[in-house]
Design a protein around this motif. Structure first.
Motif, PDB file in Angstrom:
ATOM      1  N   SER A   5       0.789  -1.229   0.000  1.00 40.16           N
ATOM      2  CA  SER A   5       0.000   0.000   0.000  1.00 40.16           C
ATOM      3  C   SER A   5       0.822   1.280   0.000  1.00 40.16           C
ATOM      4  O   SER A   5       0.329   2.323   0.403  1.00 40.16           O
ATOM      5  N   THR A   6       2.064   1.238  -0.464  1.00 41.01           N
ATOM      6  CA  THR A   6       2.901   2.436  -0.395  1.00 41.01           C
ATOM      7  C   THR A   6       3.325   2.961  -1.763  1.00 41.01           C
ATOM      8  O   THR A   6       3.267   4.159  -2.006  1.00 41.01           O
ATOM      9  N   LEU A   7       3.753   2.091  -2.669  1.00 41.52           N
ATOM     10  CA  LEU A   7       4.229   2.541  -3.973  1.00 41.52           C
ATOM     11  C   LEU A   7       3.057   2.598  -4.957  1.00 41.52           C
ATOM     12  O   LEU A   7       2.585   1.581  -5.450  1.00 41.52           O
ATOM     13  N   ALA A   8       2.588   3.812  -5.206  1.00 43.76           N
ATOM     14  CA  ALA A   8       1.435   4.010  -6.083  1.00 43.76           C
ATOM     15  C   ALA A   8       1.790   3.671  -7.535  1.00 43.76           C
ATOM     16  O   ALA A   8       2.893   3.964  -7.998  1.00 43.76           O
ATOM     17  N   VAL A   9       0.843   3.083  -8.229  1.00 45.48           N
ATOM     18  CA  VAL A   9       1.008   2.754  -9.643  1.00 45.48           C
ATOM     19  C   VAL A   9       1.366   4.019 -10.419  1.00 45.48           C
ATOM     20  O   VAL A   9       2.234   4.000 -11.292  1.00 45.48           O
ATOM     21  N   SER A  10       0.733   5.130 -10.088  1.00 47.17           N
ATOM     22  CA  SER A  10       0.960   6.390 -10.799  1.00 47.17           C
ATOM     23  C   SER A  10       2.367   6.951 -10.593  1.00 47.17           C
ATOM     24  O   SER A  10       2.797   7.841 -11.328  1.00 47.17           O
ATOM     25  N   LYS A  11       3.108   6.456  -9.599  1.00 51.97           N
ATOM     26  CA  LYS A  11       4.448   6.963  -9.289  1.00 51.97           C
ATOM     27  C   LYS A  11       5.580   6.082  -9.828  1.00 51.97           C
ATOM     28  O   LYS A  11       6.751   6.377  -9.601  1.00 51.97           O
ATOM     29  N   LEU A  12       5.252   5.010 -10.536  1.00 54.27           N
ATOM     30  CA  LEU A  12       6.282   4.067 -10.975  1.00 54.27           C
ATOM     31  C   LEU A  12       7.346   4.727 -11.857  1.00 54.27           C
ATOM     32  O   LEU A  12       8.541   4.521 -11.638  1.00 54.27           O
ATOM     33  N   ASP A  13       6.947   5.506 -12.838  1.00 54.86           N
ATOM     34  CA  ASP A  13       7.932   6.136 -13.723  1.00 54.86           C
ATOM     35  C   ASP A  13       8.830   7.105 -12.956  1.00 54.86           C
ATOM     36  O   ASP A  13      10.044   7.153 -13.175  1.00 54.86           O
ATOM     37  N   ASP A  14       8.240   7.879 -12.038  1.00 61.19           N
ATOM     38  CA  ASP A  14       9.037   8.785 -11.204  1.00 61.19           C
ATOM     39  C   ASP A  14      10.016   8.000 -10.334  1.00 61.19           C
ATOM     40  O   ASP A  14      11.160   8.410 -10.143  1.00 61.19           O
ATOM     41  N   PHE A  15       9.554   6.875  -9.790  1.00 59.56           N
ATOM     42  CA  PHE A  15      10.404   6.036  -8.950  1.00 59.56           C
ATOM     43  C   PHE A  15      11.573   5.483  -9.755  1.00 59.56           C
ATOM     44  O   PHE A  15      12.716   5.501  -9.295  1.00 59.56           O
ATOM     45  N   LYS A  16      11.315   5.040 -10.975  1.00 62.19           N
ATOM     46  CA  LYS A  16      12.397   4.536 -11.828  1.00 62.19           C
ATOM     47  C   LYS A  16      13.441   5.609 -12.083  1.00 62.19           C
ATOM     48  O   LYS A  16      14.651   5.348 -12.009  1.00 62.19           O
ATOM     49  N   GLU A  17      13.001   6.820 -12.392  1.00 56.74           N
ATOM     50  CA  GLU A  17      13.938   7.920 -12.646  1.00 56.74           C
ATOM     51  C   GLU A  17      14.738   8.254 -11.393  1.00 56.74           C
ATOM     52  O   GLU A  17      15.935   8.489 -11.457  1.00 56.74           O
ATOM     53  N   TRP A  18      14.078   8.262 -10.248  1.00 52.72           N
ATOM     54  CA  TRP A  18      14.749   8.531  -8.976  1.00 52.72           C
ATOM     55  C   TRP A  18      15.798   7.464  -8.689  1.00 52.72           C
ATOM     56  O   TRP A  18      16.908   7.768  -8.264  1.00 52.72           O
ATOM     57  N   LEU A  19      15.453   6.197  -8.937  1.00 53.39           N
ATOM     58  CA  LEU A  19      16.401   5.100  -8.726  1.00 53.39           C
ATOM     59  C   LEU A  19      17.654   5.289  -9.583  1.00 53.39           C
ATOM     60  O   LEU A  19      18.779   5.145  -9.101  1.00 53.39           O
ATOM     61  N   LYS A  20      17.461   5.622 -10.854  1.00 54.10           N
ATOM     62  CA  LYS A  20      18.606   5.824 -11.746  1.00 54.10           C
ATOM     63  C   LYS A  20      19.492   6.964 -11.235  1.00 54.10           C
ATOM     64  O   LYS A  20      20.717   6.842 -11.239  1.00 54.10           O
ATOM     65  N   GLN A  21      18.882   8.036 -10.777  1.00 52.91           N
ATOM     66  CA  GLN A  21      19.650   9.162 -10.248  1.00 52.91           C
ATOM     67  C   GLN A  21      20.380   8.795  -8.965  1.00 52.91           C
ATOM     68  O   GLN A  21      21.398   9.397  -8.635  1.00 52.91           O
ATOM     69  N   ASP A  22      19.879   7.787  -8.264  1.00 47.70           N
ATOM     70  CA  ASP A  22      20.484   7.341  -7.006  1.00 47.70           C
ATOM     71  C   ASP A  22      21.509   6.218  -7.222  1.00 47.70           C
ATOM     72  O   ASP A  22      21.982   5.626  -6.271  1.00 47.70           O
ATOM     73  N   GLY A  23      21.811   5.911  -8.480  1.00 49.06           N
ATOM     74  CA  GLY A  23      22.847   4.926  -8.767  1.00 49.06           C
ATOM     75  C   GLY A  23      22.365   3.503  -8.991  1.00 49.06           C
ATOM     76  O   GLY A  23      23.184   2.580  -9.056  1.00 49.06           O
ATOM     77  N   TRP A  24      21.071   3.314  -9.113  1.00 46.72           N
ATOM     78  CA  TRP A  24      20.521   1.987  -9.382  1.00 46.72           C
ATOM     79  C   TRP A  24      20.561   1.709 -10.878  1.00 46.72           C
ATOM     80  O   TRP A  24      20.435   2.618 -11.700  1.00 46.72           O
ATOM     81  N   GLU A  25      20.691   0.448 -11.213  1.00 45.40           N
ATOM     82  CA  GLU A  25      20.616   0.006 -12.610  1.00 45.40           C
ATOM     83  C   GLU A  25      19.299  -0.732 -12.786  1.00 45.40           C
ATOM     84  O   GLU A  25      19.024  -1.708 -12.085  1.00 45.40           O
ATOM     85  N   LEU A  26      18.480  -0.262 -13.717  1.00 45.95           N
ATOM     86  CA  LEU A  26      17.214  -0.931 -13.991  1.00 45.95           C
ATOM     87  C   LEU A  26      17.467  -2.132 -14.889  1.00 45.95           C
ATOM     88  O   LEU A  26      18.226  -2.034 -15.855  1.00 45.95           O
ATOM     89  N   GLN A  27      16.833  -3.227 -14.564  1.00 47.06           N
ATOM     90  CA  GLN A  27      16.932  -4.442 -15.356  1.00 47.06           C
ATOM     91  C   GLN A  27      15.558  -4.797 -15.904  1.00 47.06           C
ATOM     92  O   GLN A  27      14.536  -4.285 -15.432  1.00 47.06           O
ATOM     93  N   GLU A  28      15.541  -5.681 -16.865  1.00 45.17           N
ATOM     94  CA  GLU A  28      14.280  -6.145 -17.425  1.00 45.17           C
ATOM     95  C   GLU A  28      13.546  -6.976 -16.369  1.00 45.17           C
ATOM     96  O   GLU A  28      14.127  -7.885 -15.787  1.00 45.17           O
TER      97      GLU A  28
END
Length: 86
Positions: A5-28
């Motif tokens: 109940s915390t990570l809203a569906v509408s925030k997924l793209d923002d979360f991905k961008e934030w992760l990349k800026q924080d040094g995370w690598e997105l995988q498939e």
């Protein structure tokens, strides 16, 4: 356990961008239930967000499921957005 109940569906793209800026690598994502898979140097396991097959009352899905061990990352993201650090 997992938080549903915390990570809203509408925030997924923002979360991905934030992760990349924080040094995370997105995988498939793997399988049909994963919507996000990210890794970061120094962490043993990937951060994964899952979609559920349905909701309790059949309504549209509004939150993704995240493992409790990864909730600190989600909270940091939400805090950064609340503080206006976009």
């Amino acid at each position: 356990m997992a938080n549903r109940s915390t990570l809203a569906v509408s925030k997924l793209d923002d979360f991905k961008e934030w992760l990349k800026q924080d040094g995370w690598e997105l995988q498939e994502p793997k399988g049909e239930w994963e919507v996000l898979r990210a890794v970061k140097l120094g962490r043993k396991r990937p951060l994964i967000a899952y979609k559920r097959i349905d909701t309790d009352n059949g309504t549209e899905l509004v939150h993704y499921t995240v493992e409790d061990r990864d909730m600190g990352v989600v909270w940091a993201f939400l805090k950064s957005k609340k503080g206006g650090n976009n």
